[in-house]
Design a protein around this motif. Structure first.
Motif, mmCIF file in Angstrom:
data_model
loop_
_atom_site.group_PDB
_atom_site.id
_atom_site.type_symbol
_atom_site.label_atom_id
_atom_site.label_comp_id
_atom_site.label_asym_id
_atom_site.label_seq_id
_atom_site.Cartn_x
_atom_site.Cartn_y
_atom_site.Cartn_z
ATOM 1 N N ALA A 145 -24.595 14.130 -45.278
ATOM 2 C CA ALA A 145 -24.525 14.170 -43.817
ATOM 3 C C ALA A 145 -25.510 15.212 -43.305
ATOM 4 C CB ALA A 145 -23.112 14.529 -43.364
ATOM 5 N N GLU A 146 -26.013 14.975 -42.115
ATOM 6 C CA GLU A 146 -26.906 15.954 -41.504
ATOM 7 C C GLU A 146 -26.108 17.175 -41.095
ATOM 8 O OE1 GLU A 146 -29.689 14.778 -38.573
ATOM 9 O OE2 GLU A 146 -29.948 12.783 -39.450
ATOM 10 N N GLU A 147 -26.761 18.336 -41.160
ATOM 11 C CA GLU A 147 -26.108 19.576 -40.740
ATOM 12 C C GLU A 147 -25.754 19.485 -39.261
ATOM 13 O OE1 GLU A 147 -25.662 23.005 -42.312
ATOM 14 O OE2 GLU A 147 -25.491 21.588 -43.979
ATOM 15 N N ARG A 148 -24.585 19.957 -38.926
ATOM 16 C CA ARG A 148 -24.116 19.976 -37.541
ATOM 17 C C ARG A 148 -23.989 21.419 -37.069
ATOM 18 N NH1 ARG A 148 -23.808 14.656 -35.729
ATOM 19 N NH2 ARG A 148 -22.925 13.366 -37.353
ATOM 20 N N ASP A 149 -24.096 21.600 -35.769
ATOM 21 C CA ASP A 149 -23.890 22.916 -35.179
ATOM 22 C C ASP A 149 -22.385 23.106 -34.981
ATOM 23 O OD1 ASP A 149 -23.810 25.258 -33.741
ATOM 24 O OD2 ASP A 149 -24.788 24.443 -31.960
ATOM 25 N N LEU A 150 -21.794 24.004 -35.753
ATOM 26 C CA LEU A 150 -20.359 24.249 -35.675
ATOM 27 C C LEU A 150 -20.018 25.465 -34.812
ATOM 28 C CD1 LEU A 150 -19.261 23.630 -39.398
ATOM 29 C CD2 LEU A 150 -19.258 22.017 -37.484
ATOM 30 N N SER A 151 -21.010 26.011 -34.127
ATOM 31 C CA SER A 151 -20.781 27.240 -33.362
ATOM 32 C C SER A 151 -19.742 27.048 -32.264
ATOM 33 C CB SER A 151 -22.089 27.766 -32.777
ATOM 34 O OG SER A 151 -22.631 26.826 -31.869
ATOM 35 N N GLN A 152 -19.602 25.844 -31.753
ATOM 36 C CA GLN A 152 -18.640 25.615 -30.667
ATOM 37 C C GLN A 152 -17.184 25.649 -31.131
ATOM 38 O OE1 GLN A 152 -18.940 21.743 -28.870
ATOM 39 N NE2 GLN A 152 -19.274 20.744 -30.824
ATOM 40 N N VAL A 153 -16.960 25.626 -32.446
ATOM 41 C CA VAL A 153 -15.588 25.656 -32.955
ATOM 42 C C VAL A 153 -14.863 26.904 -32.463
ATOM 43 C CG1 VAL A 153 -14.147 25.803 -35.036
ATOM 44 C CG2 VAL A 153 -16.114 24.284 -35.009
ATOM 45 N N THR A 154 -15.538 28.030 -32.432
ATOM 46 C CA THR A 154 -14.892 29.283 -32.051
ATOM 47 C C THR A 154 -14.852 29.509 -30.537
ATOM 48 O OG1 THR A 154 -16.970 30.477 -32.362
ATOM 49 C CG2 THR A 154 -15.440 30.431 -34.235
ATOM 50 N N ASP A 155 -15.479 28.637 -29.758
ATOM 51 C CA ASP A 155 -15.528 28.775 -28.298
ATOM 52 C C ASP A 155 -14.204 28.301 -27.696
ATOM 53 O OD1 ASP A 155 -15.996 28.730 -25.589
ATOM 54 O OD2 ASP A 155 -17.870 27.584 -25.724
ATOM 55 N N ARG A 156 -13.364 29.241 -27.293
ATOM 56 C CA ARG A 156 -12.039 28.893 -26.776
ATOM 57 C C ARG A 156 -12.080 28.355 -25.346
ATOM 58 N NH1 ARG A 156 -7.554 28.865 -28.170
ATOM 59 N NH2 ARG A 156 -6.601 30.225 -26.647
ATOM 60 N N THR A 157 -13.258 28.360 -24.706
ATOM 61 C CA THR A 157 -13.352 27.756 -23.372
ATOM 62 C C THR A 157 -13.422 26.240 -23.478
ATOM 63 O OG1 THR A 157 -15.773 27.874 -23.263
ATOM 64 C CG2 THR A 157 -14.534 29.786 -22.435
ATOM 65 N N LYS A 158 -13.775 25.756 -24.647
ATOM 66 C CA LYS A 158 -13.838 24.311 -24.887
ATOM 67 C C LYS A 158 -12.535 23.899 -25.580
ATOM 68 C CE LYS A 158 -18.850 23.768 -25.198
ATOM 69 N NZ LYS A 158 -19.171 24.789 -24.284
ATOM 70 N N LYS A 159 -11.662 23.263 -24.812
ATOM 71 C CA LYS A 159 -10.351 22.873 -25.324
ATOM 72 C C LYS A 159 -10.402 21.447 -25.874
ATOM 73 C CE LYS A 159 -8.291 26.604 -23.685
ATOM 74 N NZ LYS A 159 -7.883 27.672 -24.516
ATOM 75 N N ARG A 160 -9.650 21.239 -26.928
ATOM 76 C CA ARG A 160 -9.506 19.911 -27.530
ATOM 77 C C ARG A 160 -8.037 19.695 -27.826
ATOM 78 N NH1 ARG A 160 -13.724 17.061 -29.194
ATOM 79 N NH2 ARG A 160 -15.717 18.084 -29.353
#
Length: 163
Positions: A67-82
């Motif tokens: 798989a191509e490398e993905r940017d996982l930096s948003q995982v720790t961003d608590r302003t982005k809720k899932r």
């Protein structure tokens, strides 16, 4: 591999420190109706870790694709809720049970890292619901980042508990 093991252990140490000194009652107290207690956060982390390590083990036993490398930096961003695909139960859990569950799931991660060639972790992948195809290496990195994200949540809950 050693670096990844050290990073995962560093995250786990931070996680354990984040709820040190709290009683079972405090661990199970939710900040508001519908909000998660620290016990629920910890249970969620264990469930996610167990889920992804089961996918990694399955992928290791099958032919795989890179798989191509993905940017996982948003995982720790608590302003982005899932919305989590794995919701923890609100059932009362003791510190002892939570720590045991966390140690068990982390032991499985360490076992995979110790038995797997680093190249294999790059050559095989799984489907992640938020990121699409992730290499097994990035899947294991996600586990650490996900833990860091929820340490922030635990700190927020502790602020509520202090009043």
């Amino acid at each position: 591999m050693q670096i990844m093991l050290e990073q995962l252990q560093e995250m786990r140490n931070k996680l354990m420190e984040s709820f040190a000194g709290l009683s079972d009652q405090q661990l199970n107290q939710a900040p508001d109706p519908g909000g998660w207690s620290i016990a629920q956060v910890l249970h969620h982390l264990q469930q996610i870790e167990s889920y992804f390590i089961s996918l990694v083990n399955k992928a290791l036993s099958e032919p795989g694709q890179r798989a191509e490398e993905r940017d996982l930096s948003q995982v720790t961003d608590r302003t982005k809720k899932r919305k989590s695909p794995i919701e923890p139960s609100s059932e009362f859990k003791s510190r002892e049970e939570l720590v045991s569950r966390l140690n068990d799931s982390r032991g499985k991660v360490i076992a995979v890292l110790n038995k797997t060639d680093p190249g294999t972790l790059l050559d095989k992948s799984i489907f992640h619901p938020a990121f699409g195809m992730l290499s097994l290496k990035q899947t294991l990195e996600f586990i650490g980042s996900h833990e860091l994200r929820h340490i922030g949540q635990i700190e927020e809950i502790k602020q509520y508990l202090r009043g």
